[in-house]
Scaffold this active site. Structure first.
Site, PDB file in Angstrom:
ATOM      1  N   GLY A   1      28.357  32.666 -55.436  1.00  0.00           N
ATOM      2  CA  GLY A   1      27.090  31.934 -55.442  1.00  0.00           C
ATOM      3  C   GLY A   1      27.448  30.492 -55.727  1.00  0.00           C
ATOM      4  O   GLY A   1      28.303  29.930 -55.049  1.00  0.00           O
ATOM      5  N   GLU A   2      26.852  29.941 -56.743  1.00  0.00           N
ATOM      6  CA  GLU A   2      27.139  28.552 -57.109  1.00  0.00           C
ATOM      7  C   GLU A   2      27.441  28.530 -58.609  1.00  0.00           C
ATOM      8  O   GLU A   2      26.571  28.820 -59.428  1.00  0.00           O
ATOM      9  CB  GLU A   2      25.922  27.701 -56.728  1.00  0.00           C
ATOM     10  CG  GLU A   2      26.053  26.254 -57.069  1.00  0.00           C
ATOM     11  CD  GLU A   2      27.365  25.652 -56.605  1.00  0.00           C
ATOM     12  OE1 GLU A   2      27.689  25.722 -55.415  1.00  0.00           O
ATOM     13  OE2 GLU A   2      28.099  25.129 -57.465  1.00  0.00           O
ATOM     14  N   SER A   3      28.691  28.214 -58.935  1.00  0.00           N
ATOM     15  CA  SER A   3      29.119  28.322 -60.338  1.00  0.00           C
ATOM     16  C   SER A   3      28.345  27.387 -61.265  1.00  0.00           C
ATOM     17  O   SER A   3      28.090  27.715 -62.423  1.00  0.00           O
ATOM     18  CB  SER A   3      30.621  28.057 -60.453  1.00  0.00           C
ATOM     19  OG  SER A   3      30.942  26.772 -59.975  1.00  0.00           O
TER      20      SER A   3
ATOM     21  N   CYS B   1      34.794  34.442 -56.129  1.00  0.00           N
ATOM     22  CA  CYS B   1      34.433  33.071 -55.760  1.00  0.00           C
ATOM     23  C   CYS B   1      33.821  32.310 -56.937  1.00  0.00           C
ATOM     24  O   CYS B   1      34.553  31.959 -57.860  1.00  0.00           O
ATOM     25  CB  CYS B   1      33.549  33.096 -54.526  1.00  0.00           C
ATOM     26  SG  CYS B   1      33.610  31.557 -53.615  1.00  0.00           S
TER      27      CYS B   1
ATOM     28  N   ARG C   1      37.716  23.975 -57.796  1.00  0.00           N
ATOM     29  CA  ARG C   1      36.477  24.256 -57.051  1.00  0.00           C
ATOM     30  C   ARG C   1      36.553  23.650 -55.650  1.00  0.00           C
ATOM     31  O   ARG C   1      37.130  22.576 -55.474  1.00  0.00           O
ATOM     32  CB  ARG C   1      35.261  23.638 -57.751  1.00  0.00           C
ATOM     33  CG  ARG C   1      34.736  24.428 -58.912  1.00  0.00           C
ATOM     34  CD  ARG C   1      33.424  23.829 -59.432  1.00  0.00           C
ATOM     35  NE  ARG C   1      32.332  24.020 -58.510  1.00  0.00           N
ATOM     36  CZ  ARG C   1      31.398  23.098 -58.237  1.00  0.00           C
ATOM     37  NH1 ARG C   1      31.433  21.917 -58.807  1.00  0.00           N
ATOM     38  NH2 ARG C   1      30.436  23.371 -57.395  1.00  0.00           N
TER      39      ARG C   1
ATOM     40  N   ILE D   1      34.186  31.308 -48.611  1.00  0.00           N
ATOM     41  CA  ILE D   1      33.007  30.458 -48.395  1.00  0.00           C
ATOM     42  C   ILE D   1      33.006  29.365 -49.465  1.00  0.00           C
ATOM     43  O   ILE D   1      32.712  29.631 -50.629  1.00  0.00           O
ATOM     44  CB  ILE D   1      31.703  31.289 -48.464  1.00  0.00           C
ATOM     45  CG1 ILE D   1      31.758  32.480 -47.503  1.00  0.00           C
ATOM     46  CG2 ILE D   1      30.497  30.392 -48.185  1.00  0.00           C
ATOM     47  CD1 ILE D   1      30.700  33.542 -47.751  1.00  0.00           C
ATOM     48  N   ARG D   2      33.400  28.175 -49.074  1.00  0.00           N
ATOM     49  CA  ARG D   2      33.525  27.042 -50.024  1.00  0.00           C
ATOM     50  C   ARG D   2      34.199  27.521 -51.317  1.00  0.00           C
ATOM     51  O   ARG D   2      33.717  27.299 -52.424  1.00  0.00           O
ATOM     52  CB  ARG D   2      32.166  26.405 -50.307  1.00  0.00           C
ATOM     53  CG  ARG D   2      31.482  25.869 -49.047  1.00  0.00           C
ATOM     54  CD  ARG D   2      30.343  24.925 -49.371  1.00  0.00           C
ATOM     55  NE  ARG D   2      30.852  23.702 -49.966  1.00  0.00           N
ATOM     56  CZ  ARG D   2      30.365  23.134 -51.065  1.00  0.00           C
ATOM     57  NH1 ARG D   2      29.376  23.704 -51.718  1.00  0.00           N
ATOM     58  NH2 ARG D   2      30.868  22.026 -51.523  1.00  0.00           N
TER      59      ARG D   2
ATOM     60  N   HIS E   1      35.321  37.022 -50.772  1.00  0.00           N
ATOM     61  CA  HIS E   1      34.128  37.868 -50.988  1.00  0.00           C
ATOM     62  C   HIS E   1      34.303  39.252 -50.356  1.00  0.00           C
ATOM     63  O   HIS E   1      33.803  39.476 -49.244  1.00  0.00           O
ATOM     64  CB  HIS E   1      32.917  37.215 -50.305  1.00  0.00           C
ATOM     65  CG  HIS E   1      32.458  35.953 -50.927  1.00  0.00           C
ATOM     66  ND1 HIS E   1      31.486  35.909 -51.883  1.00  0.00           N
ATOM     67  CD2 HIS E   1      32.829  34.669 -50.712  1.00  0.00           C
ATOM     68  CE1 HIS E   1      31.270  34.658 -52.240  1.00  0.00           C
ATOM     69  NE2 HIS E   1      32.074  33.883 -51.547  1.00  0.00           N
TER      70      HIS E   1
ATOM     71  N   GLU F   1      32.760  41.815 -50.958  1.00  0.00           N
ATOM     72  CA  GLU F   1      31.455  42.497 -50.908  1.00  0.00           C
ATOM     73  C   GLU F   1      30.727  42.264 -49.591  1.00  0.00           C
ATOM     74  O   GLU F   1      29.752  42.962 -49.318  1.00  0.00           O
ATOM     75  CB  GLU F   1      30.588  42.055 -52.100  1.00  0.00           C
ATOM     76  CG  GLU F   1      30.019  40.646 -52.046  1.00  0.00           C
ATOM     77  CD  GLU F   1      31.017  39.555 -52.438  1.00  0.00           C
ATOM     78  OE1 GLU F   1      32.206  39.868 -52.633  1.00  0.00           O
ATOM     79  OE2 GLU F   1      30.604  38.380 -52.523  1.00  0.00           O
TER      80      GLU F   1
END
Ligand code: GLN
Length: 199
Positions: A48-50, A80, A109, A137-138, A178, A180
């Site tokens: 997601g977004e840390s 991630c 990051r 993904i990023r 990822h 998942e």
């Protein structure tokens, strides 16, 4: 024995992890409050977004209790953004961003840079038979690994070849990618085995 694995459900791809864990035979439950954290044998911190997950951990009064459980040996798997949160040290965080820590690595990051910001590749992971299709993904990479941690996998080809993307330290597992999202549950199986072995 059925193990209960929580999935931190503040932000990110929670459903995919619940699904992958359930396929391995574990009981998977979302965790949003301290009482739910108390009830799990292990925790997955999703991608997601840390920065957002860090802020929400504080807002939901989960940061300190989760850090305490990690220090007491809670098995955890971070993919991630989850990898960033479980790292002891981080490069490229925003002002005020913190990690929970636990695993003796430095993560960078958004490490892969413009051209390969998001990409897919096959690689091998120690403890998993055969190649794993890894979706980035990023993603962060692991820049430096301390003596307590063990590298399980690296990017094997392309511009980022050699970069460390999977690490284990005791009951803690992190991947830059990822698993998942691919329908392949072998990395989750590896984690559930780590959880079983730790109980
Ligand atoms: N770039 C994101 C971060 O810094 C991680 C991206 C992801 O989890 N897919 O948190």
């Amino acid at each position: 024995m059925t193990v209960t694995v929580g999935v931190l459900a503040l932000q990110g791809d929670v459903r995919e992890h619940v699904h992958a864990l359930t396929s391995t035979g574990a009981r998977a439950v979302p965790v949003r409050r301290p009482s739910e954290l108390d009830a799990v044998d292990a925790l997955v911190i999703p991608g997601g977004e840390s920065t957002t997950i860090d802020k929400l951990l504080r807002a939901f009064d989960l940061f300190a209790p989760l850090q305490e459980r990690l220090r007491a040996g809670l098995p955890a798997y971070g993919s991630c953004a989850g990898m960033i949160l479980l790292a002891d040290r981080m490069i490229g965080g925003i002002e005020g961003q913190q990690t929970l820590g636990g695993i003796d690595v430095t993560v960078r990051r958004n490490a892969f840079g413009r051209q390969v910001e998001s990409f897919e590749t096959d690689l091998s992971i120690d403890g998993v038979d055969g190649e794993v299709h890894a979706v980035f993904i990023r993603a962060p990479w692991v820049e430096e690994v301390g003596p307590g941690a063990t590298v399980l996998g690296r990017v094997e080809s392309g511009p980022a070849a050699g970069r460390i993307v999977a690490v284990r330290q005791g009951p803690l597992l992190v991947t830059s990618f990822h698993p998942e999202v691919t329908g392949d549950t072998r990395v989750h199986q590896l984690f559930v085995q780590i959880v079983r072995d730790s109980l």
